[in-house]
Design a protein around this motif. Sequence first.
Motif, short mmCIF file in Angstrom:
data_model
loop_
_atom_site.label_atom_id
_atom_site.label_comp_id
_atom_site.label_asym_id
_atom_site.label_seq_id
_atom_site.Cartn_x
_atom_site.Cartn_y
_atom_site.Cartn_z
N HIS A 198 29.60 69.59 24.73
CA HIS A 198 30.72 68.77 24.24
C HIS A 198 30.44 67.28 24.45
CE1 HIS A 198 32.92 72.52 23.78
NE2 HIS A 198 33.92 71.85 23.23
N PHE A 199 29.90 66.93 25.61
CA PHE A 199 29.61 65.52 25.87
C PHE A 199 28.52 65.02 24.91
CE2 PHE A 199 30.94 66.51 30.47
CZ PHE A 199 32.27 66.22 30.18
N GLN A 200 27.54 65.86 24.64
CA GLN A 200 26.48 65.48 23.71
C GLN A 200 27.02 65.31 22.30
OE1 GLN A 200 23.78 68.72 24.53
NE2 GLN A 200 22.51 67.48 25.92
N GLN A 201 27.95 66.20 21.89
CA GLN A 201 28.57 66.08 20.57
C GLN A 201 29.39 64.79 20.47
OE1 GLN A 201 31.18 69.30 19.45
NE2 GLN A 201 31.41 68.56 17.34
N THR A 202 30.10 64.47 21.55
CA THR A 202 30.88 63.22 21.58
C THR A 202 29.98 62.03 21.33
OG1 THR A 202 32.47 64.18 23.14
CG2 THR A 202 32.42 61.78 22.96
N LEU A 203 28.83 62.01 21.99
CA LEU A 203 27.91 60.88 21.86
C LEU A 203 27.24 60.83 20.49
CD1 LEU A 203 26.37 60.98 25.45
CD2 LEU A 203 27.81 59.16 24.48
N ARG A 204 27.08 61.99 19.84
CA ARG A 204 26.56 61.97 18.47
C ARG A 204 27.57 61.32 17.52
NH1 ARG A 204 24.34 67.10 19.90
NH2 ARG A 204 26.17 68.18 19.10
N LEU A 205 28.86 61.61 17.76
CA LEU A 205 29.91 61.05 16.91
C LEU A 205 30.22 59.60 17.27
CD1 LEU A 205 32.33 64.13 16.96
CD2 LEU A 205 31.03 63.30 14.98
N ALA A 206 30.12 59.30 18.58
CA ALA A 206 30.44 57.94 19.06
C ALA A 206 29.40 57.53 20.09
CB ALA A 206 31.85 57.92 19.65
N PRO A 207 28.26 57.02 19.64
CA PRO A 207 27.16 56.69 20.56
C PRO A 207 27.52 55.73 21.67
CG PRO A 207 26.41 56.66 18.28
CD PRO A 207 27.91 56.78 18.23
N ASP A 208 28.56 54.93 21.49
CA ASP A 208 28.97 53.96 22.51
C ASP A 208 30.07 54.49 23.43
OD1 ASP A 208 27.17 52.09 21.50
OD2 ASP A 208 28.63 51.32 20.04
N HIS A 209 30.32 55.79 23.38
CA HIS A 209 31.39 56.37 24.20
C HIS A 209 30.92 56.40 25.66
CE1 HIS A 209 34.66 58.96 25.48
NE2 HIS A 209 35.13 59.04 24.23
N SER A 210 31.25 55.37 26.42
CA SER A 210 30.74 55.20 27.80
C SER A 210 31.21 56.31 28.73
CB SER A 210 31.15 53.84 28.35
OG SER A 210 32.56 53.69 28.35
N ASP A 211 32.47 56.76 28.57
CA ASP A 211 32.99 57.82 29.45
C ASP A 211 32.20 59.12 29.26
OD1 ASP A 211 34.86 56.15 30.51
OD2 ASP A 211 36.51 56.85 29.25
N ALA A 212 31.85 59.42 28.02
CA ALA A 212 31.08 60.64 27.76
C ALA A 212 29.68 60.52 28.34
CB ALA A 212 31.01 60.89 26.25
N ARG A 213 29.11 59.33 28.27
CA ARG A 213 27.76 59.12 28.81
C ARG A 213 27.76 59.33 30.33
NH1 ARG A 213 23.77 57.37 26.13
NH2 ARG A 213 25.15 56.58 24.48
N VAL A 214 28.77 58.76 31.01
CA VAL A 214 28.88 58.92 32.48
C VAL A 214 29.12 60.38 32.84
CG1 VAL A 214 30.28 58.36 34.50
CG2 VAL A 214 29.66 56.56 32.88
N ALA A 215 30.03 61.04 32.10
CA ALA A 215 30.36 62.44 32.39
C ALA A 215 29.14 63.34 32.18
CB ALA A 215 31.52 62.90 31.51
N LEU A 216 28.37 63.07 31.12
CA LEU A 216 27.18 63.88 30.85
C LEU A 216 26.17 63.75 31.99
CD1 LEU A 216 25.49 65.65 28.97
CD2 LEU A 216 24.67 63.55 27.86
N LYS A 217 25.98 62.55 32.48
CA LYS A 217 25.05 62.32 33.59
C LYS A 217 25.50 63.06 34.85
CE LYS A 217 22.89 58.58 36.25
NZ LYS A 217 22.82 57.11 36.47
N LYS A 218 26.80 62.95 35.17
CA LYS A 218 27.33 63.65 36.35
C LYS A 218 27.21 65.16 36.20
CE LYS A 218 30.75 60.30 38.02
NZ LYS A 218 32.19 60.06 38.27
N CYS A 219 27.53 65.64 35.02
CA CYS A 219 27.50 67.09 34.77
C CYS A 219 26.09 67.64 34.97
CB CYS A 219 28.00 67.36 33.36
SG CYS A 219 28.24 69.11 32.99
N LYS A 220 25.10 66.97 34.40
CA LYS A 220 23.72 67.42 34.54
C LYS A 220 23.25 67.36 35.99
CE LYS A 220 21.90 66.43 29.90
NZ LYS A 220 20.94 65.59 29.13
N LEU A 221 23.61 66.28 36.68
CA LEU A 221 23.18 66.11 38.07
C LEU A 221 23.83 67.15 38.98
CD1 LEU A 221 21.61 64.49 40.17
CD2 LEU A 221 23.59 62.94 40.34
N LEU A 222 25.13 67.35 38.81
CA LEU A 222 25.86 68.31 39.65
C LEU A 222 25.32 69.73 39.42
CD1 LEU A 222 28.10 68.69 41.69
CD2 LEU A 222 29.74 68.79 39.81
N LYS A 223 25.09 70.06 38.16
CA LYS A 223 24.57 71.39 37.82
C LYS A 223 23.19 71.61 38.46
CE LYS A 223 23.47 74.25 33.75
NZ LYS A 223 22.02 74.39 33.83
#
Length: 495
Positions: free
Chosen positions: A220-245
């Motif tokens: 979902h975070f990756q899809q958000t960034l495809r639709l809105a490449p400047d979506h900073s919240d999605a970029r931060v959330a994606l990084k946290k999600c990958k790191l936590l996992k």
Amino acid sequence: MENSADNNMETNEDVAEAKKNEGNICYKNKDYTKAIQLYTEAIDMCPTSPNYYNNRAAAFIMLDKYQKGLEDVQRAIGIDSTLVKAYLREAKCHLALGFADASVRSLNRVIELDPHNKQAQSELRAAKLVQHHDKDSDKAFESGDFRKVVYLMDRAIEHSPASTKFKVKRAEALAKMRRFSEASQSINAILVRESLNADAIFVRGLCLYYQDIMDKAIQHFQQTLRLAPDHSDARVALKKCKLLKSKKEEGNETFKGGKYQEAYELYTQALAVDPLNVNTNAKIYCNRATVCAKLKKLDQAIEDCTKALELDPEYLKAFMRRAKCYMETEQYEDAVRDYEKISQMDRTRENQSLLKEAKLELKKSKRKDYYKLLKVTKNATEDEIKKAYKKHALLHHPDRHSSKSEEDKKAEEVKFKEVGEAYSVLSDAKKKMRYDSGQDLEDMDGGFSGFDPNQIFTSFFGHPAGFPFGGGGGHHRDSGYYNSGFPGGFQFQFG
């Protein structure tokens, strides 16, 4: 030819006006779909009439199609920039869609054209109220007061029922509050209408992330960034999600490999990634507690389980781990409390058996612990029990403490008696079995009424002359005492 063209134009205008009037009748009868059809026919015949667009906008508004209504009133204003009704409807559409600033501008234009317009003044107050709700909700979001965000968005949506922005913000706050079901329902309703809304897709990803559904959250975070490449919240959330996992999975694999200290460090790193991810962190705390148990750090294991349960009060696995640690640290009251909760949550025979065992250990813990009195383990041999008795009987025999205060002498007499009780039970196979099974001491062959610890002592050391064991008299000590060879150099005078 010119007269013929003029006649055709007059005919078109007449027909268009008739369509508009017919549309007005349908509008009054609340048949808004038919009214829109008739207004559209009128517009096709006479596209330069602002009133036709304005009327069609009114019908769109009644069907809650505010975006289409906004487009029509803006066409009307483009034709006639003094049309007050069009500005009023423009303000209504802007506010319904959540654009309070634009609504205020439209209403100010109405007041410029008609300073005494009461409708504009009333709607201006509502628009400014929504402005305040929007700004205050941003501040509340930044401070982490998500309950206030939901409250303010509920108030704003009363005036802006078609605002995707407000609904998404409300859903995100619900997700932060762990009200995932409500948040998901709200977001799904938006995505039915706007399947490519990047903000809505991001919030759905958050709901998955906070429920520890990491792979789908990442999608979902990756899809958000495809639709809105400047979506900073999605970029931060994606990084946290990958790191936590990755940290959690590394910890799990390291634990399976028996590298407990390394697993502990990885779980600790995972816990630092995102304090707001309550569900995942609860699992990581419980995993780290398991590591602590392997490392024999039982107090920390209990602390980690408690933290897990603070995050997720219904986390059965954390209750099980903590209860086991309580048992191992002999905190039986706490163990019973946890096993009672476990039995309520999962009424299996195994859990009932664990509760029964904890209650038995609690009952046993409230008695004198004869193993502790003699400082031996529960697996001590008969010879070890005898040696332990000899040592502690000599250590606490009242004659050894005759020069102490009355209070101290009484304390030693109590200890001497308890040591004798301990030996009398642990040296008797039948009594020991009954004691280990948790039977009350009072039920053991009449208990200890009339019990004389000096008899046991004498059976080990005899009845030396000059030592009136079993009751009173002076205790004589001189250079003729014989050193028994037991700890403390305690001496007895034999005849």
